[in-house]
Structure formats: C-alpha cells, structure tokens
Design a protein around this motif. Structure first.
Motif, PDB file in Angstrom:
ATOM      1  N   ARG A   1      40.407  14.377  27.453  1.00 32.31           N
ATOM      2  CA  ARG A   1      41.751  14.169  27.730  1.00 32.31           C
ATOM      3  C   ARG A   1      41.912  13.546  29.017  1.00 32.31           C
ATOM      4  O   ARG A   1      42.721  12.671  29.291  1.00 32.31           O
ATOM      5  CB  ARG A   1      42.488  15.813  27.694  1.00 32.31           C
ATOM      6  CG  ARG A   1      44.076  15.377  27.945  1.00 32.31           C
ATOM      7  CD  ARG A   1      44.595  16.760  28.257  1.00 32.31           C
ATOM      8  NE  ARG A   1      44.375  17.663  27.021  1.00 32.31           N
ATOM      9  CZ  ARG A   1      43.875  19.053  27.312  1.00 32.31           C
ATOM     10  NH1 ARG A   1      43.703  19.298  28.718  1.00 32.31           N
ATOM     11  NH2 ARG A   1      43.772  19.644  26.363  1.00 32.31           N
ATOM     12  N   LYS A   2      40.895  13.805  29.939  1.00 33.92           N
ATOM     13  CA  LYS A   2      41.004  13.310  31.379  1.00 33.92           C
ATOM     14  C   LYS A   2      40.692  11.763  31.242  1.00 33.92           C
ATOM     15  O   LYS A   2      41.647  11.155  31.835  1.00 33.92           O
ATOM     16  CB  LYS A   2      40.214  14.074  32.247  1.00 33.92           C
ATOM     17  CG  LYS A   2      39.704  13.494  33.553  1.00 33.92           C
ATOM     18  CD  LYS A   2      38.889  14.618  34.559  1.00 33.92           C
ATOM     19  CE  LYS A   2      38.666  13.810  35.626  1.00 33.92           C
ATOM     20  NZ  LYS A   2      38.566  14.965  36.722  1.00 33.92           N
TER      21      LYS A   2
ATOM     22  N   HIS B   1      44.015   5.012  29.421  1.00 32.51           N
ATOM     23  CA  HIS B   1      45.507   4.736  28.719  1.00 32.51           C
ATOM     24  C   HIS B   1      46.371   4.188  30.003  1.00 32.51           C
ATOM     25  O   HIS B   1      47.160   3.130  29.963  1.00 32.51           O
ATOM     26  CB  HIS B   1      46.068   5.869  28.213  1.00 32.51           C
ATOM     27  CG  HIS B   1      46.072   6.233  26.837  1.00 32.51           C
ATOM     28  ND1 HIS B   1      46.536   5.313  25.951  1.00 32.51           N
ATOM     29  CD2 HIS B   1      45.473   7.203  26.086  1.00 32.51           C
ATOM     30  CE1 HIS B   1      46.269   5.513  24.736  1.00 32.51           C
ATOM     31  NE2 HIS B   1      45.566   6.766  24.819  1.00 32.51           N
TER      32      HIS B   1
ATOM     33  N   ASN C   1      38.900  18.898  27.403  1.00 30.94           N
ATOM     34  CA  ASN C   1      39.548  18.663  28.786  1.00 30.94           C
ATOM     35  C   ASN C   1      39.109  17.326  29.275  1.00 30.94           C
ATOM     36  O   ASN C   1      39.811  16.540  30.023  1.00 30.94           O
ATOM     37  CB  ASN C   1      39.515  19.871  29.617  1.00 30.94           C
ATOM     38  CG  ASN C   1      40.039  21.255  29.195  1.00 30.94           C
ATOM     39  OD1 ASN C   1      40.717  21.007  28.168  1.00 30.94           O
ATOM     40  ND2 ASN C   1      40.050  22.081  29.861  1.00 30.94           N
ATOM     41  N   TYR C   2      37.919  17.320  29.459  1.00 29.81           N
ATOM     42  CA  TYR C   2      37.222  16.089  29.697  1.00 29.81           C
ATOM     43  C   TYR C   2      37.252  14.746  28.936  1.00 29.81           C
ATOM     44  O   TYR C   2      37.726  13.816  29.636  1.00 29.81           O
ATOM     45  CB  TYR C   2      35.576  16.062  29.845  1.00 29.81           C
ATOM     46  CG  TYR C   2      35.345  17.001  31.073  1.00 29.81           C
ATOM     47  CD1 TYR C   2      34.902  16.441  32.319  1.00 29.81           C
ATOM     48  CD2 TYR C   2      34.994  18.354  30.888  1.00 29.81           C
ATOM     49  CE1 TYR C   2      34.690  17.189  33.519  1.00 29.81           C
ATOM     50  CE2 TYR C   2      34.954  19.310  32.065  1.00 29.81           C
ATOM     51  CZ  TYR C   2      34.649  18.500  33.073  1.00 29.81           C
ATOM     52  OH  TYR C   2      34.536  19.022  34.443  1.00 29.81           O
TER      53      TYR C   2
ATOM     54  N   VAL D   1      43.473  14.236  37.383  1.00 26.50           N
ATOM     55  CA  VAL D   1      43.654  15.119  36.056  1.00 26.50           C
ATOM     56  C   VAL D   1      42.355  15.976  35.995  1.00 26.50           C
ATOM     57  O   VAL D   1      41.360  15.905  36.450  1.00 26.50           O
ATOM     58  CB  VAL D   1      43.491  14.151  34.820  1.00 26.50           C
ATOM     59  CG1 VAL D   1      43.452  15.214  33.432  1.00 26.50           C
ATOM     60  CG2 VAL D   1      44.652  13.159  34.788  1.00 26.50           C
ATOM     61  N   LYS D   2      43.079  17.288  35.824  1.00 24.47           N
ATOM     62  CA  LYS D   2      41.820  18.365  35.751  1.00 24.47           C
ATOM     63  C   LYS D   2      41.196  18.109  34.503  1.00 24.47           C
ATOM     64  O   LYS D   2      41.581  17.659  33.594  1.00 24.47           O
ATOM     65  CB  LYS D   2      42.527  19.858  35.772  1.00 24.47           C
ATOM     66  CG  LYS D   2      43.275  20.121  36.971  1.00 24.47           C
ATOM     67  CD  LYS D   2      44.158  21.422  36.745  1.00 24.47           C
ATOM     68  CE  LYS D   2      45.027  21.713  37.803  1.00 24.47           C
ATOM     69  NZ  LYS D   2      45.716  22.928  37.947  1.00 24.47           N
TER      70      LYS D   2
ATOM     71  N   PHE E   1      43.053   9.705  29.346  1.00 26.34           N
ATOM     72  CA  PHE E   1      44.420   9.604  30.096  1.00 26.34           C
ATOM     73  C   PHE E   1      44.244   8.383  31.196  1.00 26.34           C
ATOM     74  O   PHE E   1      44.936   7.534  31.248  1.00 26.34           O
ATOM     75  CB  PHE E   1      44.876  10.597  30.684  1.00 26.34           C
ATOM     76  CG  PHE E   1      46.109  10.527  31.558  1.00 26.34           C
ATOM     77  CD1 PHE E   1      47.295  10.338  30.982  1.00 26.34           C
ATOM     78  CD2 PHE E   1      45.995  10.619  32.974  1.00 26.34           C
ATOM     79  CE1 PHE E   1      48.328  10.355  31.800  1.00 26.34           C
ATOM     80  CE2 PHE E   1      47.204  10.370  33.699  1.00 26.34           C
ATOM     81  CZ  PHE E   1      48.494  10.393  33.170  1.00 26.34           C
ATOM     82  N   TYR E   2      43.256   8.364  31.883  1.00 22.55           N
ATOM     83  CA  TYR E   2      42.806   7.679  32.711  1.00 22.55           C
ATOM     84  C   TYR E   2      43.152   5.999  32.444  1.00 22.55           C
ATOM     85  O   TYR E   2      43.484   5.121  32.873  1.00 22.55           O
ATOM     86  CB  TYR E   2      41.489   7.782  33.813  1.00 22.55           C
ATOM     87  CG  TYR E   2      41.709   8.845  34.700  1.00 22.55           C
ATOM     88  CD1 TYR E   2      42.786   9.296  35.327  1.00 22.55           C
ATOM     89  CD2 TYR E   2      40.955   9.663  34.988  1.00 22.55           C
ATOM     90  CE1 TYR E   2      42.974  10.240  36.190  1.00 22.55           C
ATOM     91  CE2 TYR E   2      40.727  10.650  36.077  1.00 22.55           C
ATOM     92  CZ  TYR E   2      41.885  10.939  36.531  1.00 22.55           C
ATOM     93  OH  TYR E   2      42.169  12.062  37.448  1.00 22.55           O
TER      94      TYR E   2
ATOM     95  N   GLY F   1      41.948  23.498  33.988  1.00 23.95           N
ATOM     96  CA  GLY F   1      42.902  22.805  33.133  1.00 23.95           C
ATOM     97  C   GLY F   1      42.682  23.189  31.511  1.00 23.95           C
ATOM     98  O   GLY F   1      42.605  22.114  30.650  1.00 23.95           O
ATOM     99  N   GLN F   2      42.168  24.024  31.334  1.00 20.73           N
ATOM    100  CA  GLN F   2      41.796  24.336  29.930  1.00 20.73           C
ATOM    101  C   GLN F   2      43.237  24.783  29.133  1.00 20.73           C
ATOM    102  O   GLN F   2      44.202  24.798  29.872  1.00 20.73           O
ATOM    103  CB  GLN F   2      40.896  25.732  29.907  1.00 20.73           C
ATOM    104  CG  GLN F   2      39.700  25.557  30.288  1.00 20.73           C
ATOM    105  CD  GLN F   2      38.684  26.515  30.393  1.00 20.73           C
ATOM    106  OE1 GLN F   2      39.209  27.796  30.190  1.00 20.73           O
ATOM    107  NE2 GLN F   2      37.464  26.339  30.674  1.00 20.73           N
TER     108      GLN F   2
END
Lengths: 840, 123
Positions: free
Chosen positions: A116-117, A123, A113-114, B101-102, A120-121, A11-12
C-alpha cells in the motif's frame, strides 16, 4: 473514540485485538483441520496459490520492465497509458501479496502495508490534478489574462491589446474552464482517459481510431447550460455580435513551452449563431491524430494542455503573411512571407509565397520578391512592428498578420520563434562545394541539418503510418499532418511549401532537416539512397551522412510526462533484495514494488518447500509409483502431473508421469552409473525402525515412503532413501526467470563424522554443477535458480544420479581424501552420461 | 537541531518517531491529544509538525489547517497508514510539505525530515 478504528504504529489493518486473535485462531484451526482430515485438499489449495504466484510474478515483472523501457528509451506514449500500466502493476502486485497471504496470513499480512505504501507513493507521483469546471467561462480579451485563463495565444493577444501601438482585433476567450465544463456536462472525461490509455509506444495503428472516437463524441456534445447566454453577452460587449466570426485555438502550453504550430484548427467566417459548432470543431482538433502525436512527443499530458478558444471578428484579408522577427536560418535579418487572401495556404504549407527580407543592422529592406503585393513603406512598418514585438516579449517572434481591404494591418498571433541556427559538422564549417554531378536537386532551406536515407514518396498524407523508419520523405507540400512522421524520418524534401508553414516550425523544434521548393523531387525513385544538406539547400546522390546530426535529444531535459514517470519509478523499480539469502530477506526490507514482487516469489518458493509435514501423505489419495527401481514412492497429481488416462487405480507407471522435472530426476536415478541393489528396498528405514508399526506393509503404505507432488512443470518431492532424507522443490518450464531447483539433504547412516563427510561430498559435486550450496552441520541446502528449461532439466537429471549414487555410499566414507576422490569419480560418471553444455 | 512536535493517537508510534529523530539531534515533543498539540504550537517555538491523519477527535488535515492558521511558518509532514490520493491532495492544498506512509521506515523518516528542514533553511 468508540466505534472508530485506530491505526497501529506499523499502520496495520485496523482490527481490534479481539478480531486479530479470532482471525489467527480461525486460520490455525482451518489449517489444522485441513492438514488432519484433508491434507490433499490443503496441498491443492497451496499449490493453486503457488500457481497464482508464478503467473502474477511474470506479469508484474513484465509490467515493471515496460515502464522502465518507456523511461529509459524516452518512448513516446500518452501519460494515460503509463498510468494505465501502473494501475495494472499495482493490481498484479496486490494479487501477488494476497496469494502469499493465503499461504500464511499471520506471517505475511504486514506485506499488505508495504504494498500500500509504495503503490501510493507511485500513484502520487503519476497523479495529475484533474481540474474541475470552474468559472469564469468567458472573458474579454482586453482584460489582463494569464495562460491558465486564456491559453498561449489568448495571453499574448491580451498583452498586445493592452499595449498601445499593436493593432489587434477585439475578442472573447472561452476559457479552459469552459472546456472542462464541456467535458464534465457531457461526461467525456472517462471516455477520453480510457481512449488515451491505448496510446502506448508504437501505437500508430490505434491512433486514428482513438482520435476518431474522441472527436466523434466531442462533436456530438451538447451545449453546457448557461454558456450560450454568456457568449452572446460577451459578443455584444466587445461589439462583434453581428460580425462574421473567427474562432482560433489557444491551448495552454501552445506557443509558450512548445509551438503546437498548426496542430489545432481555426474557423473563419462563422455566423454568430453557429459559434458552438465551430467551437466544438476546434476543441475536437485537440484530439486529431497529428495533434495527439505532437503533444505526446513533446511529453505533455492531456490535462496540461486544456483548450481555450478565441472568438474574434474575421478580418477580410487581402494579403496575409508570416513575419519572423529573425530569419531562423540567418538571424542577422528578419523575413516576411505573404500570400494573397487568407493565410491558410501559407501556414498549411501548400502555397508559393512572396517574400521580403530586412537587414536588422542597417534597418533597410533586402531582397524584395517581385511578386510582393505590399508597398515598401508598409513592409518597413511591418518589420519595425516585428522588432517591437521581439522587444516586448524578450525573444524573436513568429508573427501572423493580415491586411484588410482598407490596408489596415492586424496582428492575429505572435509566438516565440524557435531559432535553429544552421548547423554544420565541425570539420566543415565553411560552405561546402559539392561536385555538381552529385547534386540531384536544389531547394530552399526550411530546417537545418544533414541526413541520409532512402526515399519514400508520400502521395497521400493520410497513409503516413506507412512511412518507414529512417526514410527521407519526399512530398508535394508540407501539411501539418506530416508531423506524424517526424519521429520516424531522417529528412523531408518538398516540391512546394514554405519555411513559414506550421510544419516548418515543428520540424525545426524536432531538429529534422527539411527543404522546400525542391522542384523535381517527386520524380526521384522510391528506395533511392539520397542525402540532404538543408543548409546548402541540396539533395545529393548516395548515402553520404552516417547519422542525422541536428537532433537535440541528447541532453534534452525530461518532459513533464517523463518527470512524472521517473519520480514514480523510484518507488517501482529499485531492487534492494538483489541477491536474497533466504534467511535474510524480510518484509521490512522491501523498498519498492519490485522488492515486494521478489519477496513474494522467494517466500512462495519457501512455502512450497515446506509443503507437507513428514507424516502428511497418509490420506491424500496418492498413487504408488512403479518406477522399476527398488524404492517406494507415492505420487500426488495437483494439476497436470500425470497423463490424462490415469484416473483410477492405486498405482501409476513412470510413462504415465507427465511432470518434466520428475522425468528428469528419474532419468538420473535410472542412469547406468547408479547400481541399484534390487534386493534392498528403499524407504524410511530409520522411521520404520523407530515406529511400532511393524504390521505396516512398507511397499504400499505412504508412512515411510518417498512422495512427489506433481504438475507438468513442477515437482515437490520428499525423498526417503534408506537413512537419507531429502526435499526437492523445482519448477522447470519455458520461462527461465521462474525456474529453480531447491534441494535440501539431511541425515544418512553412520556417525556424525561420516554424515559430515557425506554432505561435503554432495557439496563438492553440486558446486561443480553450478549449484549454490550451504551447509550447516549435516544439513545441506542447494539451489540452482533462473536458468533455462534445458539447463534446469540437465541439473535435475544430474541431481538424480547423485542421489542414487550417494544412497549406496552410506557407511563407506572415512576421510577427506576419499571424499575428494569419490567426488571426482562421480562427477566424471555424471558427465559421461550427460555431457556439459557449452552455455552452462 | 530543530524543534519538532509529533501528534499521533497511538503513543508507541509517537515514541518511535521521537527515538529516531532525537538520535539525529532534534528536540521532539510527542502528543496524543489534538488540543494539547495545538496549544503547544500556539505557545512554543516549533519548526516542524508531524501529524497523523487519523486522530481521536479531529482529522490530521483539520489540525494541519489550524496549525497553518496559528503559525503558517511551521512545516508539516503528514503521516498515515491508509493513504488516499484525495487526502494527500487536500493536505498539500493546506500547505503540508510531505507525506509519509506507514509502516515508518527509519531512513525514509530521517530523509524526509531532513529535506523539509533544509528547504525551510534555504527558503
């Protein structure tokens, strides 16, 4: 597909391979160029990024702890406030990640990415469905309606209208959809969200301002297109187009999950042409200070309680009242309270009412008040209706009713009644006989419980924010505004009021003991210690009860807002990098935003530790330090490491060093225990010997000297004392959490065994000073983290002494016993110079 | 043991998921093409689909919609590297059970698949 980015497995960022290579090459070239041509600039750039890390780290940790505090203490605050704090945390963490990436884009890009992950959870957990304005906007009350369409009151009345035998006036419902339409057409949603985000814990001071801002804007709102004609058409259809109208609130959640009793306005005798003004008044009452306070304390979000409004004819009441299908204090009977005219004074807590009781087992009237205006058969019929309502809804009911001039009775509201049975302490279940001389005042039960506290007399309900915590509140009446004080006070005593008022319902919900009709209460002294036993209906002198004990908070299920926060915190607060060994932590082991913040901190410190290559200071514009000691050291100020008067010149004195940690280290190096041989100058002997630079002036050149990069609370030093090579990176400031000393030591003269013994010596000493020490061969690493300014400073000074002492021990170490003896000597000398503190 | 299909346009990602879930005893079939995956859902018994959001021709949400039309009982776990709240809401509206999510974390993937299948078993 051409032109479309693909995701990688990890997921980069969606960069093509070519873009990635170009970006890597660009970074390498940029760093190489800076390092070669402008090493000072590179260091300053890195240091600026490091400073951003330190500031961001603090702010992020504070935000995490504020969110955790809200959850752990169940603090009452608006969900918008919680979401706002989270957005700040998300931004702060993002900035931290970017600041770390600036150090080394190749190494740290994955951290994005971490972040963002997990952001997001979190949020997603906090997110609410912000509803869109969707028809229907107007419905007939006689249709089958759900709570989402008609709110609590509307649903109940529509059920009763469709069942025979319940006299309910006809009417319309302006749905929650119409409420959203009002917000959407008048662009009010962002304003409301921004205002509500200000309602954090302890926000009484801004509550009134927030309320006023939202209410003002709602009252100025314009009519959404098409609504007028729909309402007029509806009024015609239900036959009340020419009647004086009554508009009542019917919020979603009201009456069902929480009573919201008396929190919202109703408008009576509204001319049909003025319905919109009355409608806006009711909508705005959703944002009154006490309604906001109540909703927040119940743990509902604003979107969970949208407002529907009922439009019905105004019934010209001769008598109005409230019927409890079970007396909350004595469930074996039902009770009626009533007043002449409309019921506002009764529900508003200011009336002296008449009452009548009904024995539910024998089905007969009890205790009918002499002032009761209703005939016994009317009373009995009403009580029977109450029982039917209880059967219909499957729970005891709190029913509002009115009687018109033709003696017809209408039900205008029925909501579940909260039964707060009279509670007594276990050891005193039987009625207690308090000594008569201790009873100050008697009154009537409103809400059960016993509590003590100091009297605070409230003469004006508008100064409710001044009510002190744990007070026993004494008031004249029981208006709904008092709910604002419910989370602060221990008990309430009122001269007037009624167990049937709205405030009474809310107090019972909150488990606060209350009595009314306590004549003479306002004559009690402010500050006087009293105790209230509301079940016994007495106010006693003194502080008899240790705690208020009718509270139902323990074991209470999480409110909707708490559930959301709890779910979000699982991605915010756990710290899996508990005790990160620098070599073990990896980006992949981050499982929360807290982990990411911790990772950035550790990695940032590591980056600073390897700030400058061994030969890197040549063209930095560093200044030679005149320390009075026989060592060659250059210093480079990256921010506020030197006093402001040092601008030009190639040398600097120790007094001109502003850097606290540098001063501490030099205090150690200059301590009497360190006996410097002034005839020997200390620089990188080994490097000098191996180089062919015999023409270099070692006293001026940076090539073989020690150096230090300085800020007021920061020191990064490369120490080249003879054959020794040490790196010291430290922050020593006011915030203990950010302080650290990282020290590494390598080399020295002598053979392998001697070098090993030297590292063992340093280890023994530093461990005595509470450093964590790791050794691999002759390489030693030590750290001392997150200690106070003073503790960190003391250990920097001790480290200075140890450095000075060990420099002079180069060739002397022979065996382990000698190491032990020397270590003990040095430790003693250090403590003689700088005694150990109690808190260390 | 359950039959799980995975649709991800990046072959490596699908292979990684397959490796993780097969160790847990599941039977995993991986696709990189949307039509192949839809055909599989139509013809083979499938308990669960793991769908990446960004695909070659369609979006994962469109595939989700079609799968739910073909076989509403198939549980769906959405997968993405670039999550947005709007897409998440849309996917949930169309019946996706969970969102992953990745970068893919082994334990997280195992836990989410387990809880979805358990929910299915209990439902």
């Amino acid at each position: 597909m051409p032109g479309r980015h693909r995701e990688s497995a990890a997921g980069q960022l969606p960069l093509t391979r070519g873009q990635q290579v170009r970006s890597q090459v660009k970074h390498l070239l940029e760093n190489w160029f800076l390092k070669t041509c402008f090493p000072g600039l590179l260091i300053r750039k890195k240091y600026a990024a490091f400073l951003r890390l330190r500031q961001g780290d603090r702010q992020a940790l504070e935000l995490i702890s504020r969110l955790e505090e809200i959850k752990q203490k169940s603090l009452a605050c608006d969900h918008e406030h919680t979401s706002h704090l989270f957005r700040l945390l998300d931004q702060e963490t993002r900035n931290l990640v970017e600041a770390l990436i600036a150090f080394n884009p190749l190494k740290y890009a994955l951290l994005r990415n971490y972040h963002r992950k997990y952001a997001f959870y979190a949020h997603l957990a906090l997110m609410e469905d912000v509803p869109k304005a969707r028809p229907p906007y107007v419905l007939n009350l006689s249709e089958e309606l759900s709570e989402e369409m008609a709110g609590g009151k509307g649903t109940t009345l529509s059920t009763l209208l469709r069942l025979s035998g319940f006299p309910v006036p006809p009417g319309l419902v302006l749905t929650p959809g119409a409420f959203y339409l009002m917000l959407q057409d008048n662009r009010l949603t962002p304003l409301i969200q921004a205002q509500l985000s200000r309602l954090g814990p302890q926000s009484n001071a801004v509550l009134y301002k927030v309320s006023q801002t939202i209410q003002d804007r709602l009252l100025k709102a314009e009519m959404p297109r098409g609504l007028e004609s729909e309402v007029k058409k509806g009024l015609m259809q239900v036959g009340i187009a020419d009647s004086a109208l009554a508009l009542r609130s019917s919020a979603v959640g009201e009456d069902l999950q929480a009573s919201f009793a008396g929190q919202f306005e109703s408008r009576l005798n509204v001319a049909p042409d003025n319905w919109f003004e009355a409608y806006k008044r009711i909508l705005s009452s959703k944002y009154s200070p006490h309604a906001l306070n109540y909703r927040i304390n119940q743990g509902f979000t604003d979107w969970m309680t949208p407002m529907a409004v009922l439009i019905m004819p105004t019934i010209q009441a001769t008598v109005s009242g409230i019927l409890y299908s079970r007396d909350p204090g004595r469930p074996e009977r039902a009770i009626l309270y009533m007043v002449s005219g409309t019921g506002e004074s009764l529900a508003g807590g200011s009336a002296h009412q008449a009452f009548a009781g009904f024995d539910l087992r024998r089905r007969q009237l009890l205790e009918v008040d002499v002032r009761c205006p209703l005939a016994p058969e009317t009373l009995r019929a009403l009580f029977e209706k109450g029982q039917q309502l209880e059967e219909t809804f499957g729970a005891p009911q709190d029913v509002e009713w009115v009687m018109d001039e033709n003696e017809r009775i209408f039900i205008v509201q029925s909501r579940p009644l909260r039964l707060s049975a009279r509670v007594s302490e276990p050891e005193s279940e039987a009625s207690i006989d308090y000594p008569a001389d201790q009873i100050l005042i008697r009154g009537h039960w409103v809400s059960s419980g016993r509590a003590s506290g100091r009297i605070h007399k409230l003469s004006d309900p508008h100064v409710i924010s001044e009510v002190p915590e744990q007070a026993v509140l004494v008031t004249d009446e029981l208006p709904p505004e008092l709910t604002l004080a419910l989370n602060k006070v221990n008990a309430v005593i009122a001269e007037k009021g009624s167990p049937a008022c709205h405030f009474a319902s809310v107090a019972r919900e909150a488990g606060i003991p209350v009595i009314c009709s306590a004549r003479g209460a306002m004559a009690l002294e402010n500050g006087q210690a009293v105790s209230l036993d509301s079940d016994q209906e007495v106010v006693l002198a003194g502080d008899r009860f240790k705690t208020r004990f009718c509270r139902e908070e323990d074991g209470k299920p999480d409110s909707p807002a708490q559930k959301k926060l709890k779910a979000a915190l699982t991605y915010i607060s756990p710290l899996s990098l508990q005790d990160p060994d620098e070599r073990d932590i990896s980006i992949q082991s981050c499982k929360s935003l807290h982990d990411i913040v911790r990772y950035v901190h550790e990695a940032g410190v590591r980056e600073m530790f390897s700030l400058v290559g061994r030969r890197g200071l040549d063209s930095l514009g560093a200044k030679l330090l005149n320390s009075g000691l026989p060592l060659v050291m250059h210093v480079l100020d990256v921010h506020q490491g030197l006093t402001p008067n040092v601008r030009s010149g190639k040398t600097v004195n120790l007094e001109q060093i502003r850097s606290q940690p540098m001063q501490q280290v030099f205090a150690g190096l200059a301590a009497p225990a360190v006996k410097w041989d002034k005839a020997v100058l200390h620089y990188d002997w080994d490097g000098y010997a191996k180089s062919s630079a015999s023409f270099v002036d070692v006293e001026k050149s940076t090539l073989f000297s020690s150096y230090a990069i300085l800020d007021k609370d920061y020191l990064h030093a490369l120490l080249r004392f003879g054959y020794h090579f040490a790196v010291l990176d430290t922050v020593q400031g006011q915030i203990a959490e950010q302080n650290y000393i990282h020290f590494s030591f390598k080399g020295g003269g002598g053979n392998e065994a001697q070098r090993f013994l030297r590292t063992q010596l340093i280890r023994t000493i530093l461990e005595d000073f509470r450093f964590n020490v790791d050794i691999s061969a002759d390489f030693l690493e030590a750290s001392f983290d997150r200690r106070s300014l003073k503790d960190t400073g003391n250990n920097l000074c001790r480290l200075g002494i140890v450095l000075g002492k060990t420099v002079l021990l180069d060739m002397q170490l022979k065996d382990w016993e000698q190491v032990q003896a020397l270590a003990e000597n040095i430790i003693r000398e250090v403590y003689d110079f700088l005694p150990v503190q109690e808190n260390q | 043991m359950s039959n799980i299909m995975v649709l991800d346009d990046v072959e490596d990602a699908g292979a990684m998921i397959k490796r993780i879930l097969e160790r847990k005893g599941h039977c995993v079939t991986v696709f990189t093409e949307e039509q192949d995956a839809l055909e599989y859902a139509r013809t083979q018994s499938t308990d669960m689909a793991i769908l990446d959001i960004k695909l070659k021709k369609m979006s994962g949400v469109e595939v989700l919609k079609q799968i739910k039309e073909i076989r509403p009982e198939i549980e769906v776990l959405m997968l993405t590297g670039y999550p947005t709240l709007e897409t998440a809401r849309e996917a949930m509206d169309y019946g996706a059970r969970e969102y992953l999510v990745k970068p893919i974390d082994k334990n997280e993937l195992e836990d989410k698949v387990h809880s979805i299948l358990e929910h299915r078993g209990g439902a």
